[in-house]
Design a protein around this motif. Structure first.
Motif, PDB file in Angstrom:
ATOM      1  N   ALA A 116      35.930  26.557  43.372  1.00  0.00           N
ATOM      2  CA  ALA A 116      35.022  25.645  44.070  1.00  0.00           C
ATOM      3  C   ALA A 116      33.561  25.918  43.705  1.00  0.00           C
ATOM      4  O   ALA A 116      32.723  25.017  43.758  1.00  0.00           O
ATOM      5  CB  ALA A 116      35.223  25.750  45.576  1.00  0.00           C
ATOM      6  N   LYS A 117      33.264  27.156  43.311  1.00  0.00           N
ATOM      7  CA  LYS A 117      31.874  27.489  42.952  1.00  0.00           C
ATOM      8  C   LYS A 117      31.398  26.660  41.758  1.00  0.00           C
ATOM      9  O   LYS A 117      30.212  26.396  41.623  1.00  0.00           O
ATOM     10  CB  LYS A 117      31.746  28.982  42.635  1.00  0.00           C
ATOM     11  N   ALA A 118      32.338  26.259  40.912  1.00  0.00           N
ATOM     12  CA  ALA A 118      31.977  25.489  39.717  1.00  0.00           C
ATOM     13  C   ALA A 118      31.497  24.078  40.057  1.00  0.00           C
ATOM     14  O   ALA A 118      30.859  23.425  39.230  1.00  0.00           O
ATOM     15  CB  ALA A 118      33.158  25.413  38.761  1.00  0.00           C
ATOM     16  N   VAL A 119      31.788  23.613  41.262  1.00  0.00           N
ATOM     17  CA  VAL A 119      31.375  22.258  41.650  1.00  0.00           C
ATOM     18  C   VAL A 119      30.425  22.265  42.860  1.00  0.00           C
ATOM     19  O   VAL A 119      30.378  21.310  43.629  1.00  0.00           O
ATOM     20  CB  VAL A 119      32.603  21.350  41.921  1.00  0.00           C
ATOM     21  N   MET A 120      29.662  23.358  42.973  1.00  0.00           N
ATOM     22  CA  MET A 120      28.665  23.425  44.045  1.00  0.00           C
ATOM     23  C   MET A 120      27.573  22.392  43.788  1.00  0.00           C
ATOM     24  O   MET A 120      27.180  22.168  42.641  1.00  0.00           O
ATOM     25  CB  MET A 120      28.023  24.821  44.104  1.00  0.00           C
ATOM     26  N   THR A 121      27.098  21.777  44.854  1.00  0.00           N
ATOM     27  CA  THR A 121      25.973  20.850  44.734  1.00  0.00           C
ATOM     28  C   THR A 121      24.700  21.683  44.505  1.00  0.00           C
ATOM     29  O   THR A 121      24.675  22.886  44.814  1.00  0.00           O
ATOM     30  CB  THR A 121      25.803  20.016  46.017  1.00  0.00           C
ATOM     31  N   LYS A 140      30.073  32.565  53.931  1.00  0.00           N
ATOM     32  CA  LYS A 140      30.184  31.354  54.746  1.00  0.00           C
ATOM     33  C   LYS A 140      29.881  30.108  53.899  1.00  0.00           C
ATOM     34  O   LYS A 140      30.587  29.093  54.008  1.00  0.00           O
ATOM     35  CB  LYS A 140      29.224  31.444  55.931  1.00  0.00           C
ATOM     36  N   ILE A 141      28.858  30.193  53.053  1.00  0.00           N
ATOM     37  CA  ILE A 141      28.511  29.064  52.177  1.00  0.00           C
ATOM     38  C   ILE A 141      29.670  28.765  51.225  1.00  0.00           C
ATOM     39  O   ILE A 141      30.079  27.613  51.063  1.00  0.00           O
ATOM     40  CB  ILE A 141      27.200  29.345  51.397  1.00  0.00           C
ATOM     41  N   ILE A 142      30.221  29.808  50.615  1.00  0.00           N
ATOM     42  CA  ILE A 142      31.338  29.640  49.670  1.00  0.00           C
ATOM     43  C   ILE A 142      32.550  29.027  50.380  1.00  0.00           C
ATOM     44  O   ILE A 142      33.218  28.143  49.837  1.00  0.00           O
ATOM     45  CB  ILE A 142      31.715  30.995  49.016  1.00  0.00           C
ATOM     46  N   LYS A 143      32.855  29.493  51.584  1.00  0.00           N
ATOM     47  CA  LYS A 143      33.990  28.939  52.328  1.00  0.00           C
ATOM     48  C   LYS A 143      33.780  27.460  52.622  1.00  0.00           C
ATOM     49  O   LYS A 143      34.717  26.661  52.521  1.00  0.00           O
ATOM     50  CB  LYS A 143      34.183  29.702  53.646  1.00  0.00           C
ATOM     51  N   ASN A 144      32.554  27.095  52.968  1.00  0.00           N
ATOM     52  CA  ASN A 144      32.263  25.691  53.254  1.00  0.00           C
ATOM     53  C   ASN A 144      32.386  24.827  51.993  1.00  0.00           C
ATOM     54  O   ASN A 144      32.857  23.697  52.060  1.00  0.00           O
ATOM     55  CB  ASN A 144      30.885  25.535  53.894  1.00  0.00           C
ATOM     56  N   VAL A 149      35.664  20.891  48.877  1.00  0.00           N
ATOM     57  CA  VAL A 149      36.489  20.571  47.710  1.00  0.00           C
ATOM     58  C   VAL A 149      37.936  20.305  48.149  1.00  0.00           C
ATOM     59  O   VAL A 149      38.577  19.363  47.671  1.00  0.00           O
ATOM     60  CB  VAL A 149      36.411  21.699  46.651  1.00  0.00           C
ATOM     61  N   GLU A 150      38.432  21.109  49.068  1.00  0.00           N
ATOM     62  CA  GLU A 150      39.785  20.911  49.600  1.00  0.00           C
ATOM     63  C   GLU A 150      39.915  19.515  50.219  1.00  0.00           C
ATOM     64  O   GLU A 150      40.885  18.791  49.956  1.00  0.00           O
ATOM     65  CB  GLU A 150      40.086  21.974  50.655  1.00  0.00           C
ATOM     66  N   ALA A 151      38.939  19.128  51.033  1.00  0.00           N
ATOM     67  CA  ALA A 151      38.970  17.809  51.675  1.00  0.00           C
ATOM     68  C   ALA A 151      38.961  16.692  50.627  1.00  0.00           C
ATOM     69  O   ALA A 151      39.672  15.685  50.780  1.00  0.00           O
ATOM     70  CB  ALA A 151      37.782  17.661  52.624  1.00  0.00           C
ATOM     71  N   PHE A 172      41.839  33.013  50.047  1.00  0.00           N
ATOM     72  CA  PHE A 172      41.140  32.770  48.785  1.00  0.00           C
ATOM     73  C   PHE A 172      39.832  31.999  48.969  1.00  0.00           C
ATOM     74  O   PHE A 172      38.962  32.041  48.114  1.00  0.00           O
ATOM     75  CB  PHE A 172      42.030  32.004  47.809  1.00  0.00           C
ATOM     76  N   LYS A 173      39.716  31.278  50.078  1.00  0.00           N
ATOM     77  CA  LYS A 173      38.520  30.453  50.291  1.00  0.00           C
ATOM     78  C   LYS A 173      37.247  31.293  50.357  1.00  0.00           C
ATOM     79  O   LYS A 173      36.189  30.831  49.957  1.00  0.00           O
ATOM     80  CB  LYS A 173      38.666  29.605  51.552  1.00  0.00           C
ATOM     81  N   GLU A 174      37.354  32.519  50.844  1.00  0.00           N
ATOM     82  CA  GLU A 174      36.183  33.399  50.919  1.00  0.00           C
ATOM     83  C   GLU A 174      35.637  33.707  49.523  1.00  0.00           C
ATOM     84  O   GLU A 174      34.478  34.042  49.376  1.00  0.00           O
ATOM     85  CB  GLU A 174      36.536  34.704  51.630  1.00  0.00           C
ATOM     86  N   GLU A 175      36.507  33.604  48.523  1.00  0.00           N
ATOM     87  CA  GLU A 175      36.083  33.843  47.127  1.00  0.00           C
ATOM     88  C   GLU A 175      35.724  32.535  46.433  1.00  0.00           C
ATOM     89  O   GLU A 175      35.406  32.532  45.247  1.00  0.00           O
ATOM     90  CB  GLU A 175      37.212  34.550  46.365  1.00  0.00           C
ATOM     91  N   GLY A 176      35.829  31.422  47.176  1.00  0.00           N
ATOM     92  CA  GLY A 176      35.539  30.129  46.574  1.00  0.00           C
ATOM     93  C   GLY A 176      36.677  29.593  45.756  1.00  0.00           C
ATOM     94  O   GLY A 176      36.498  28.704  44.926  1.00  0.00           O
ATOM     95  N   LEU A 177      37.890  30.100  45.988  1.00  0.00           N
ATOM     96  CA  LEU A 177      39.055  29.674  45.214  1.00  0.00           C
ATOM     97  C   LEU A 177      40.011  28.894  46.103  1.00  0.00           C
ATOM     98  O   LEU A 177      40.180  29.190  47.283  1.00  0.00           O
ATOM     99  CB  LEU A 177      39.780  30.879  44.622  1.00  0.00           C
ATOM    100  N   LEU A 178      40.654  27.899  45.505  1.00  0.00           N
ATOM    101  CA  LEU A 178      41.667  27.124  46.215  1.00  0.00           C
ATOM    102  C   LEU A 178      42.990  27.272  45.488  1.00  0.00           C
ATOM    103  O   LEU A 178      43.087  26.979  44.300  1.00  0.00           O
ATOM    104  CB  LEU A 178      41.273  25.647  46.267  1.00  0.00           C
ATOM    105  N   ASP A 179      43.983  27.750  46.206  1.00  0.00           N
ATOM    106  CA  ASP A 179      45.321  27.883  45.671  1.00  0.00           C
ATOM    107  C   ASP A 179      46.288  27.638  46.823  1.00  0.00           C
ATOM    108  O   ASP A 179      45.972  27.948  47.970  1.00  0.00           O
ATOM    109  CB  ASP A 179      45.530  29.268  45.071  1.00  0.00           C
TER     110      ASP A 179
END
Length: 181
Positions: A116-121, A140-144, A149-151, A172-179
């Motif tokens: 998700a970090k790759a598509v941060m605004t 917290k920012i990374i999780k949001n 991205v999940e939504a 994984f969301k704390e690391e900015g990853l979705l799996d």
């Protein structure tokens, strides 16, 4: 001891809708060992892979690449054998006359958790890189970002008619990853 498995030509296998009329994935492949070819809407081969549970792998690929998962062809085998699976995978890629993008330069997008970090605004990046915030605020920012991205992914899948419940691994969301969980 040799075990012979007939390799079905990719061309001879039937196209199976990735998402059926009931909004489900092809359940006949749950807990099945096999090789699968994933095709886009125009039935152009996008990725060839193999798995000990084809259904779970198809689910994972749909979440990672929803725009490229419209059709699938599958050959299952009875006993797990990496050599047999790799032979089928290689035969299908050779039959295709070119390596699908998902098996070449886009392989990570098909096989690794979504970053998700790759598509941060730009705003999210600015907040994340602010030197005045601590590690907890960054998490917290990374999780949001991951939740956003999940939504977006779930919205795309719902628009495609998917009725299957998709659950991402919250750790994984704390690391900015979705799996998937």
């Amino acid at each position: 001891m040799t075990t012979e498995t007939n390799i079905s030509s990719l061309a001879t296998l039937e196209y199976i809708a990735y998402i059926d009329d009931n909004g489900q994935l092809p359940e006949q492949f749950q807990s099945k060992i096999g090789v699968y070819g994933i095709f886009n809407q125009e039935k152009v081969l996008q990725f060839v892979g193999y798995s000990r549970d084809v259904y779970l792998s198809l689910k994972q690929h749909l979440v990672r690449q929803p725009q490229n998962c419209y059709w699938v062809k599958v050959q299952t085998i009875e006993r797990p054998s990496r050599a047999v699976l790799e032979n089928i995978e290689n035969a299908w890629i050779a039959e295709n006359n070119s390596v699908p993008l998902g098996n070449a330069e886009q392989k990570e997008k098909w096989t690794q958790p979504i970053d998700a970090k790759a598509v941060m605004t730009p705003e999210e990046q600015a907040n994340y890189q602010n030197p005045l915030i601590d590690d907890m605020a960054q998490v917290k920012i990374i999780k949001n970002v991951a939740r956003r991205v999940e939504a977006e992914i779930l919205e795309v899948l719902q628009a495609r008619g998917l009725r299957l419940q998709i659950r991402f691994n919250p750790k994984f969301k704390e690391e900015g990853l979705l799996d998937l969980k």
